[in-house]
Scaffold this active site. Structure first.
Site, PDB file in Angstrom:
ATOM      1  CD  GLU A   1      -2.753   0.344   1.056  1.00  0.00           C
ATOM      2  OE1 GLU A   1      -2.328   1.433  -1.126  1.00  0.00           O
ATOM      3  OE2 GLU A   1      -4.470   1.106   0.283  1.00  0.00           O
ATOM      4  CG  ASP A   2      -1.389   4.774  -1.701  1.00  0.00           C
ATOM      5  OD1 ASP A   2      -1.490   3.679  -0.630  1.00  0.00           O
ATOM      6  OD2 ASP A   2      -1.325   5.737  -2.274  1.00  0.00           O
TER       7      ASP A   2
ATOM      8  CG  ASP B   1      -6.026   9.432   6.324  1.00  0.00           C
ATOM      9  OD1 ASP B   1      -6.379   9.202   7.328  1.00  0.00           O
ATOM     10  OD2 ASP B   1      -7.205   9.827   5.214  1.00  0.00           O
TER      11      ASP B   1
ATOM     12  CG  PHE C   1      -3.982  15.697   1.284  1.00  0.00           C
ATOM     13  CD1 PHE C   1      -4.863  14.929   1.502  1.00  0.00           C
ATOM     14  CD2 PHE C   1      -3.491  15.898   0.042  1.00  0.00           C
ATOM     15  CE1 PHE C   1      -5.096  13.748   0.545  1.00  0.00           C
ATOM     16  CE2 PHE C   1      -4.222  15.163  -1.009  1.00  0.00           C
ATOM     17  CZ  PHE C   1      -4.588  14.353  -1.281  1.00  0.00           C
TER      18      PHE C   1
ATOM     19  NE  ARG D   1      -3.366   8.772  -9.135  1.00  0.00           N
ATOM     20  CZ  ARG D   1      -3.410   7.892  -8.585  1.00  0.00           C
ATOM     21  NH1 ARG D   1      -2.623   7.487  -6.674  1.00  0.00           N
ATOM     22  NH2 ARG D   1      -4.896   8.250  -8.015  1.00  0.00           N
TER      23      ARG D   1
HETATM   24  P1  IMP Z   1      -7.729   5.097   4.049  1.00  0.00           P
HETATM   25  O1  IMP Z   1      -9.695   3.777   3.378  1.00  0.00           O
HETATM   26  O2  IMP Z   1      -8.232   6.336   4.716  1.00  0.00           O
HETATM   27  O3  IMP Z   1      -6.693   4.096   4.954  1.00  0.00           O
HETATM   28  O4  IMP Z   1      -7.521   5.393   2.285  1.00  0.00           O
HETATM   29  C1  IMP Z   1      -6.435   4.772   1.552  1.00  0.00           C
HETATM   30  C2  IMP Z   1      -6.760   5.442   0.691  1.00  0.00           C
HETATM   31  O5  IMP Z   1      -6.878   7.421   0.518  1.00  0.00           O
HETATM   32  C3  IMP Z   1      -4.978   5.314   0.193  1.00  0.00           C
HETATM   33  O6  IMP Z   1      -4.928   4.502  -0.097  1.00  0.00           O
HETATM   34  C4  IMP Z   1      -4.801   6.528  -0.143  1.00  0.00           C
HETATM   35  O7  IMP Z   1      -5.196   7.039  -1.657  1.00  0.00           O
HETATM   36  C5  IMP Z   1      -5.705   7.773  -0.183  1.00  0.00           C
HETATM   37  N1  IMP Z   1      -5.087   8.331   1.060  1.00  0.00           N
HETATM   38  C6  IMP Z   1      -5.505   8.938   2.082  1.00  0.00           C
HETATM   39  N2  IMP Z   1      -4.077  10.351   2.290  1.00  0.00           N
HETATM   40  C7  IMP Z   1      -4.173  10.825   1.707  1.00  0.00           C
HETATM   41  C8  IMP Z   1      -3.712  11.904   1.715  1.00  0.00           C
HETATM   42  O8  IMP Z   1      -2.404  12.171   2.652  1.00  0.00           O
HETATM   43  N3  IMP Z   1      -2.836  12.292  -0.354  1.00  0.00           N
HETATM   44  C9  IMP Z   1      -2.630  11.272  -1.261  1.00  0.00           C
HETATM   45  N4  IMP Z   1      -3.886  10.552  -0.973  1.00  0.00           N
HETATM   46  C10 IMP Z   1      -4.781   9.735   0.620  1.00  0.00           C
HETATM   47 MG    MG Z   2      -5.923   8.064  -4.339  1.00  0.00          MG
END
Ligand code: IMP
Ligand code: MG
Length: 181
Positions: A103-104, A107, A156, A169
């Site tokens: 995963e990148d 959050d 962010f 990206r």
């Molecule tokens: P989560 O489901 O809330 O954990 O969010 C996961 C997805 O939201 C990641 O795979 C990203 O694509 C996007 N995301 C969450 N935080 C960021 C950020 O700070 N920058 C860019 N994309 C984010």
């Molecule tokens: Mg995204």
């Protein structure tokens, strides 16, 4: 003043440079290499955000591996829906296989907790997670992440695969939104 970049009328400042990212990925790869000796896992790249991290990470892994791509979406427009839709699934059967999710960023952990639930239905031999970035708010979904690149504040970020409304990206570094409360 550090390097800055503007996208969609927002300003971001340099947060992690190329060298820091590269060095940390080499350390992560060292740990992953120790844990997967004698195994041949499926590296599961979660699109779109982790395409660059996956590409860089696998080049430092020293065991035989295959790479698969999956795609989930939690966003409609600019806000999260709280639900996850699978847009693109696995090509091969993961039953009995070792799987490492790449995963990148984690959050809230919603995307990953749903992906994990979905993948566990196929009975993999093991399922681990490597995430380049982890925000503290990930604790909402109680995710266990086995390999974490950087723990970052709840701001962010863009670059190195991560987007702001699909832009950014391609940036080789990671930038943080300026003046975010
Ligand atoms: P989560 O489901 O809330 O954990 O969010 C996961 C997805 O939201 C990641 O795979 C990203 O694509 C996007 N995301 C969450 N935080 C960021 C950020 O700070 N920058 C860019 N994309 C984010
Ligand atoms: Mg995204």
């Amino acid at each position: 003043m550090g390097k800055e970049i503007s996208l969609h009328n927002q300003t971001f400042s340099l947060y992690l440079d190329e060298q820091k990212i590269r060095e940390r990925i080499i350390e992560l790869a060292r740990n992953i290499n120790e844990d997967y000796q004698g195994k041949s896992p499926i590296i599961l790249c979660i699109l779109n955000g982790s395409f660059i991290f996956t590409a860089d990470l696998v080049r430092h892994l020293d065991f035989p591996l295959t790479i698969e791509f999956v795609r989930y979406s939690s966003y409609e427009g600019t806000s999260t829906t709280g639900r996850i839709t699978k847009i693109m699934g696995l090509k091969s059967d993961i039953e009995g296989k070792d799987v490492l999710i790449v995963e990148d960023i984690i959050d809230t952990g919603l995307t990953l907790s749903n992906a994990i639930k979905d993948l566990l239905k196929s009975n993999p031999a093991s399922l681990k997670v490597a995430s380049l970035l982890l925000k503290p708010s990930a604790l909402i979904h109680d995710i266990h992440c086995n390999y974490i690149g950087f723990r970052i504040p709840d701001k962010f970020v863009i670059g190195y695969g991560l987007d702001y409304d699909e832009l950014g990206r391609d940036l080789p570094e990671i930038y943080q939104l300026k003046d975010q409360a």
